[in-house]
Design a protein around this motif. Structure first.
Motif, mmCIF file in Angstrom:
data_model
loop_
_atom_site.group_PDB
_atom_site.id
_atom_site.type_symbol
_atom_site.label_atom_id
_atom_site.label_comp_id
_atom_site.label_asym_id
_atom_site.label_seq_id
_atom_site.Cartn_x
_atom_site.Cartn_y
_atom_site.Cartn_z
ATOM 1 N N ARG A 230 0.851 -1.190 0.000
ATOM 2 C CA ARG A 230 0.000 0.000 0.000
ATOM 3 C C ARG A 230 0.886 1.239 0.000
ATOM 4 N NH1 ARG A 230 -5.292 1.116 2.141
ATOM 5 N NH2 ARG A 230 -5.506 3.299 2.811
ATOM 6 N N LEU A 231 0.730 2.058 -1.038
ATOM 7 C CA LEU A 231 1.473 3.306 -1.137
ATOM 8 C C LEU A 231 0.590 4.427 -0.612
ATOM 9 C CD1 LEU A 231 3.775 5.161 -2.079
ATOM 10 C CD2 LEU A 231 2.759 5.115 -4.372
ATOM 11 N N ASN A 232 1.069 5.156 0.410
ATOM 12 C CA ASN A 232 0.300 6.226 1.047
ATOM 13 C C ASN A 232 0.979 7.574 0.823
ATOM 14 O OD1 ASN A 232 -1.593 4.407 2.736
ATOM 15 N ND2 ASN A 232 0.458 3.701 3.311
ATOM 16 N N ILE A 233 0.181 8.580 0.511
ATOM 17 C CA ILE A 233 0.700 9.936 0.341
ATOM 18 C C ILE A 233 -0.278 10.906 1.001
ATOM 19 C CG2 ILE A 233 1.331 11.760 -1.290
ATOM 20 C CD1 ILE A 233 2.115 9.704 -3.292
ATOM 21 N N GLY A 234 0.261 11.877 1.739
ATOM 22 C CA GLY A 234 -0.556 12.937 2.303
ATOM 23 C C GLY A 234 -0.441 14.193 1.453
ATOM 24 N N LEU A 235 -1.569 14.795 1.110
ATOM 25 C CA LEU A 235 -1.592 15.997 0.275
ATOM 26 C C LEU A 235 -2.277 17.132 1.019
ATOM 27 C CD1 LEU A 235 -2.725 14.430 -3.133
ATOM 28 C CD2 LEU A 235 -0.390 15.052 -2.477
ATOM 29 N N GLU A 236 -1.816 18.345 0.778
ATOM 30 C CA GLU A 236 -2.465 19.511 1.359
ATOM 31 C C GLU A 236 -2.802 20.505 0.253
ATOM 32 O OE1 GLU A 236 0.134 21.338 4.122
ATOM 33 O OE2 GLU A 236 1.691 21.842 2.680
ATOM 34 N N PRO A 237 -3.969 21.147 0.343
ATOM 35 C CA PRO A 237 -4.334 22.142 -0.665
ATOM 36 C C PRO A 237 -3.681 23.483 -0.371
ATOM 37 C CG PRO A 237 -6.107 21.907 0.921
ATOM 38 C CD PRO A 237 -5.038 20.927 1.335
ATOM 39 N N TYR A 238 -3.468 24.267 -1.423
ATOM 40 C CA TYR A 238 -2.944 25.623 -1.249
ATOM 41 C C TYR A 238 -3.322 26.445 -2.474
ATOM 42 C CZ TYR A 238 0.825 24.551 -4.559
ATOM 43 O OH TYR A 238 1.538 24.218 -5.686
ATOM 44 N N PRO A 239 -3.504 27.749 -2.323
ATOM 45 C CA PRO A 239 -3.859 28.581 -3.474
ATOM 46 C C PRO A 239 -2.642 28.845 -4.355
ATOM 47 C CG PRO A 239 -3.670 29.932 -1.520
ATOM 48 C CD PRO A 239 -3.501 28.503 -1.066
ATOM 49 N N ALA A 240 -2.876 29.019 -5.646
ATOM 50 C CA ALA A 240 -1.787 29.359 -6.561
ATOM 51 C C ALA A 240 -1.148 30.671 -6.131
ATOM 52 C CB ALA A 240 -2.321 29.482 -7.985
ATOM 53 N N PRO A 241 0.182 30.723 -6.040
ATOM 54 C CA PRO A 241 0.844 31.965 -5.612
ATOM 55 C C PRO A 241 0.484 33.156 -6.491
ATOM 56 C CG PRO A 241 2.387 30.122 -5.618
ATOM 57 C CD PRO A 241 1.139 29.628 -6.270
ATOM 58 N N GLU A 242 0.153 32.911 -7.770
ATOM 59 C CA GLU A 242 -0.176 34.009 -8.680
ATOM 60 C C GLU A 242 -1.425 34.780 -8.248
ATOM 61 O OE1 GLU A 242 1.716 30.725 -11.206
ATOM 62 O OE2 GLU A 242 0.466 30.915 -9.431
ATOM 63 N N LEU A 243 -2.256 34.164 -7.379
ATOM 64 C CA LEU A 243 -3.479 34.830 -6.955
ATOM 65 C C LEU A 243 -3.203 35.999 -6.016
ATOM 66 C CD1 LEU A 243 -5.784 31.734 -6.389
ATOM 67 C CD2 LEU A 243 -5.943 33.414 -8.221
ATOM 68 N N GLY A 244 -2.098 35.952 -5.305
ATOM 69 C CA GLY A 244 -1.719 37.049 -4.435
ATOM 70 C C GLY A 244 -2.796 37.397 -3.427
ATOM 71 N N LEU A 245 -3.052 38.697 -3.255
ATOM 72 C CA LEU A 245 -4.038 39.162 -2.283
ATOM 73 C C LEU A 245 -5.462 38.899 -2.735
ATOM 74 C CD1 LEU A 245 -2.428 42.593 -1.288
ATOM 75 C CD2 LEU A 245 -2.312 40.407 -0.059
ATOM 76 N N GLY A 246 -5.634 38.523 -4.004
ATOM 77 C CA GLY A 246 -6.984 38.254 -4.503
ATOM 78 C C GLY A 246 -7.635 37.058 -3.849
ATOM 79 N N ILE A 247 -6.864 36.278 -3.100
ATOM 80 C CA ILE A 247 -7.402 35.083 -2.469
ATOM 81 C C ILE A 247 -8.121 35.397 -1.162
ATOM 82 C CG2 ILE A 247 -5.390 34.550 -1.053
ATOM 83 C CD1 ILE A 247 -7.472 32.089 -3.129
ATOM 84 N N GLN A 248 -7.949 36.592 -0.648
ATOM 85 C CA GLN A 248 -8.522 36.929 0.660
ATOM 86 C C GLN A 248 -10.044 36.855 0.621
ATOM 87 O OE1 GLN A 248 -6.981 40.740 1.823
ATOM 88 N NE2 GLN A 248 -4.925 39.967 2.242
ATOM 89 N N GLY A 249 -10.594 36.079 1.552
ATOM 90 C CA GLY A 249 -12.034 35.937 1.665
ATOM 91 C C GLY A 249 -12.657 34.977 0.668
#
Length: 737
Positions: free
Chosen positions: A153-172
């Motif tokens: 069994r191959l196990n991998i943990g993944l975490e989500p994150y916003p694209a850096p290009e979004l910058g401050l547009g990701i707020q809210g």
């Protein structure tokens, strides 16, 4: 190992069943469980499973497993814009914002760098996250566990994150509802030219993101570990995110013109009239802009390659991964084995076909397409997936260059694959985990060579700018001088044997000499549907009333139409009543016929009847003068300009003091230009507009034009032509008799 990645539903906002976007042919169904409807069971004993072949015999387009679909290709296909379709599709397509139930993208090609809006509340924003491998105590969260049944069994943990290009547009902003599939992709084989995938069949959401897992046999584990420490294998951990959003509908009436080009609405009117004749639509000579704020709901699949890229983990830097597997990951045996079968077997027409047996999973055999053909649109009208664009430098017709963009797709003989599935049973070792053969489309390094016109005649030229996808097809762009385009276009619609606009796909497997697949771009031999069938029960019995429509731009020649009727798992032969094929049926574009289908056997049960038609014998009769207006880019003028010198001489005007002498000649040219001549101005230059189709189709190469003259005399009398005169001279002397 699963045949396709499992899509995990990350939010309940998206329906559990939908299709991938664009046309990375063919469309693959996305489900939260295995897409079992993409598997076709071949009659047993012995049994053989043929992946990716639709059950209807008339459908020759393979259904590609999800990990082999190609979102990047879908984006390329979207660039093949059919300007003439602006005249064919309804003027009011799509929905207004208040009718939408999905987030809105501000652009037609959304990405994970796009900020989406809620349709009901514009202040509510969404973004599509990327995913990366989680890090714990300085290590990637990746490892193996031994399973009791001997698998790993191959196990991998993944975490989500916003694209850096979004910058401050990701707020809210909130996460955009999406489904996700995760898989490793790497190049295998002796030369690292054969594509292989490892799919994560378990995707579980936790408080940090996702935990994904894949179950592997020992050979599968070792092959993957070998790839993860081999840069030449280009291993990649791919997260594929499927989204359903609304995109704005482009307004063809207000699209910006190409540099140096003038949008000629008369060309649109001409094309509209042509489309009205061939596609049975209402002509619209002056297209009106579509109302603002209309949207089309689409599905898109977007890939992200998780860092590191390529996903190479050096054993010295990441010993924890290899220690958890208790294996070095070395592959000392051949990974693939070449098997040659003939089809049709024991017949004079038998041909040799290659299948590659995956020795890591020896019940899996990879196949190649029979050939590649010009694709047709999947929606009405079924136009060829080709666009012709022109560019004339400095307005000089001698410098005109023509660009052809087209899509070619693989064609498969499903009967050949079914026969191969049965024959390959004997090649599976008795110790294999699975005893039934599975056939999958091969993904491998491939290059395209095409026969193109050249100074010394036709030449086989390698196309270096083409990315080939054996399971989905390829998008190709050619830019040629006008004369070369004429030759290629003539080859595309000609029934004569010619090598032009054909070629071969060279597939590198590293096992022997390259495999060769024929490529042919012919309007008479295309990939995709050409007829539509509307069926409904008739007379409360087993009879089916059918309406058949020619959905192409060209006439169809039908001398037979085999049909069967299916209910559930039972299928019996059927007959057609109310339609004869003696003589052969000639079905014009946009024409429909109605008839009845009656089964010739008993169909148990009370479910819906389905008529299954075999259209393999239907012949397309391409007409170049009908096809070209529909595939030409209408953002360029439908006319080109020819320079004409218009002149007169004093002797033709008469004596200056004669009351009957001519004081003014007005020369009007068809197309809107005019020139006035008098005793003080005896000559002038005028640009005459000529039909572009005549030039492309090599008609009227002398450049015939039409004009009429108006003569005003000193005594006040006037004479004017009531009909157009025709000429082809570069110097026009007036007045004419």
């Amino acid at each position: 190992m699963p045949e396709s990645p499992i899509f995990m539903r990350l939010t309940p906002a998206i329906s559990t069943e939908r299709t991938l976007p664009g046309k990375p042919a063919p469309v693959v169904t996305l489900r939260s469980t295995l897409a079992a409807d993409t598997l076709h069971a071949v009659a047993a004993p012995p049994t053989a499973r043929v992946l990716s072949i639709k059950t209807r015999e008339r459908e020759t387009k393979p259904s590609v497993p999800l990990e082999l679909s190609n979102p990047a290709m879908a984006k390329k296909i979207g660039k093949i814009q059919f300007s003439s379709l602006d005249l064919i599709v309804p003027a009011l397509e799509g929905d207004t914002r208040d009718k939408l139930a999905v987030p809105i993208s501000p652009i037609a090609e959304p990405a994970d760098t796009t900020i989406f809006e809620d349709p009901a509340d514009p202040t509510k924003k969404y973004y599509l996250p990327r995913y990366r491998v989680r890090i714990h105590s300085g290590h990637y969260e990746i490892g193996f566990n031994a399973m009791p049944e001997g698998t790993w069994r191959l196990n991998i943990g993944l975490e989500p994150y916003p694209a850096p290009e979004l910058g401050l547009g990701i707020q809210g902003a909130f996460e955009l509802p999406h489904d996700i599939a995760v898989f490793f992709r790497y190049a295998a084989g002796p030369s690292h030219t054969i594509g292989r995938t490892v799919n994560f069949s378990e995707i579980i959401k936790d408080d940090k993101g996702l935990k994904v897992a894949a179950i592997l046999t020992v050979p599968e584990r070792d092959a993957l570990l070998f790839a993860l420490q081999t840069p030449a294998a280009l291993p990649a951990l791919v997260t594929r995110r499927a989204i359903r959003v609304a995109i704005p509908i482009a307004n063809p009436g207000t699209q910006p013109n190409a540099p140096g080009r003038v949008r000629d609405h008369r060309s649109l009117a001409q094309n509209a009239a042509l489309a009205a004749r061939f596609i049975r639509i209402r002509p619209n000579p002056q297209p009106q802009p579509k109302p603002a704020g209309r949207y089309s709901t689409v599905q898109r699949a977007l890939d992200d390659m998780t860092d590191p890229e390529p996903f190479v983990l050096d054993p010295l830097l990441h010993p924890y991964l290899y220690e958890s597997a208790a294996a070095g990951g070395r592959s000392g045996e051949a990974e693939f084995r070449r098997v040659i079968l003939t089809y049709p077997k024991d017949t004079p027409d038998a041909r040799f076909y290659t299948y590659l047996q995956d020795m890591v999973e020896p019940w899996i055999f990879y196949y190649l397409p029979d050939r590649f053909k010009l694709s047709r649109r999947e929606q009405l009208p079924f136009l060829p997936q080709m666009v012709v664009r022109l560019d004339t430098a400095d307005g000089e017709i001698e410098k005109t260059m023509v660009t052809i963009d087209y899509l070619a797709e693989p064609w498969l003989n499903t009967a050949r694959l079914k026969a191969a599935g049965l024959s390959l049973q004997s090649e599976i070792p008795v110790t294999a985990r699975q005893s039934n053969a599975e056939l999958r489309p091969l993904q491998a390094k491939a290059s395209l060579r095409m026969w193109l016109p050249g100074p010394g005649g036709a030449a086989l030229v390698e196309q270096k700018d083409v990315t080939v996808d054996l399971a989905n097809g390829f998008v190709h762009s050619l830019t040629l001088p006008l004369d070369s385009f004429r030759q290629l276009y003539a080859a595309a619609y000609s029934s004569d044997a010619t090598s032009l606009f054909s070629g071969e796909m060279q597939v590198e497997t590293g096992l022997s000499t390259p495999e060769s697949i024929h490529v042919g771009i012919r309007f008479s031999d295309t990939q995709g549907e050409i007829l539509t069938f509307e069926e409904q029960p008739f007379d409360s019995g087993d009879t089916i009333a059918v309406k058949m429509l020619n959905g192409t731009e060209s006439p169809l020649h039908i001398d037979s139409l085999p049909v069967s009727v299916r209910r559930g798992e039972t299928e019996v032969p059927a007959t057609i009543e109310g339609l004869t094929f003696v003589p052969a049926l000639e079905l014009d574009s946009g024409t429909e016929v109605r008839f009845f289908v009656r089964p010739q056997g008993i169909l148990p049960g009370d479910g819906t009847l389905d008529a299954v038609f075999d259209t393999s014998s239907v012949k397309i009769r391409p007409d170049p003068e009908k096809i070209l207006p529909l595939i030409s880019d209408t953002s360029v003028p439908a006319e080109y300009e020819r320079q004409i010198e218009v002149m007169t001489v004093p002797e033709l005007l008469g004596e200056a003091d004669d009351p009957a002498s001519i004081i003014l000649i007005n020369v009007e040219f068809k197309g809107g230009n005019s020139l006035k001549l008098s005793r003080s101005q005896l000559s002038g230059i005028v640009q005459v507009r000529l039909p572009l189709m005549d030039l492309l189709l090599n008609r009227d190469v002398q450049g015939k034009y039409h004009y009429r003259q108006q003569i005003i005399r000193r005594n006040g009398t006037q004479t004017a032509d009531t009909t157009w005169r025709e000429a082809d001279f570069g110097i026009l002397v007036v007045p004419g008799l």
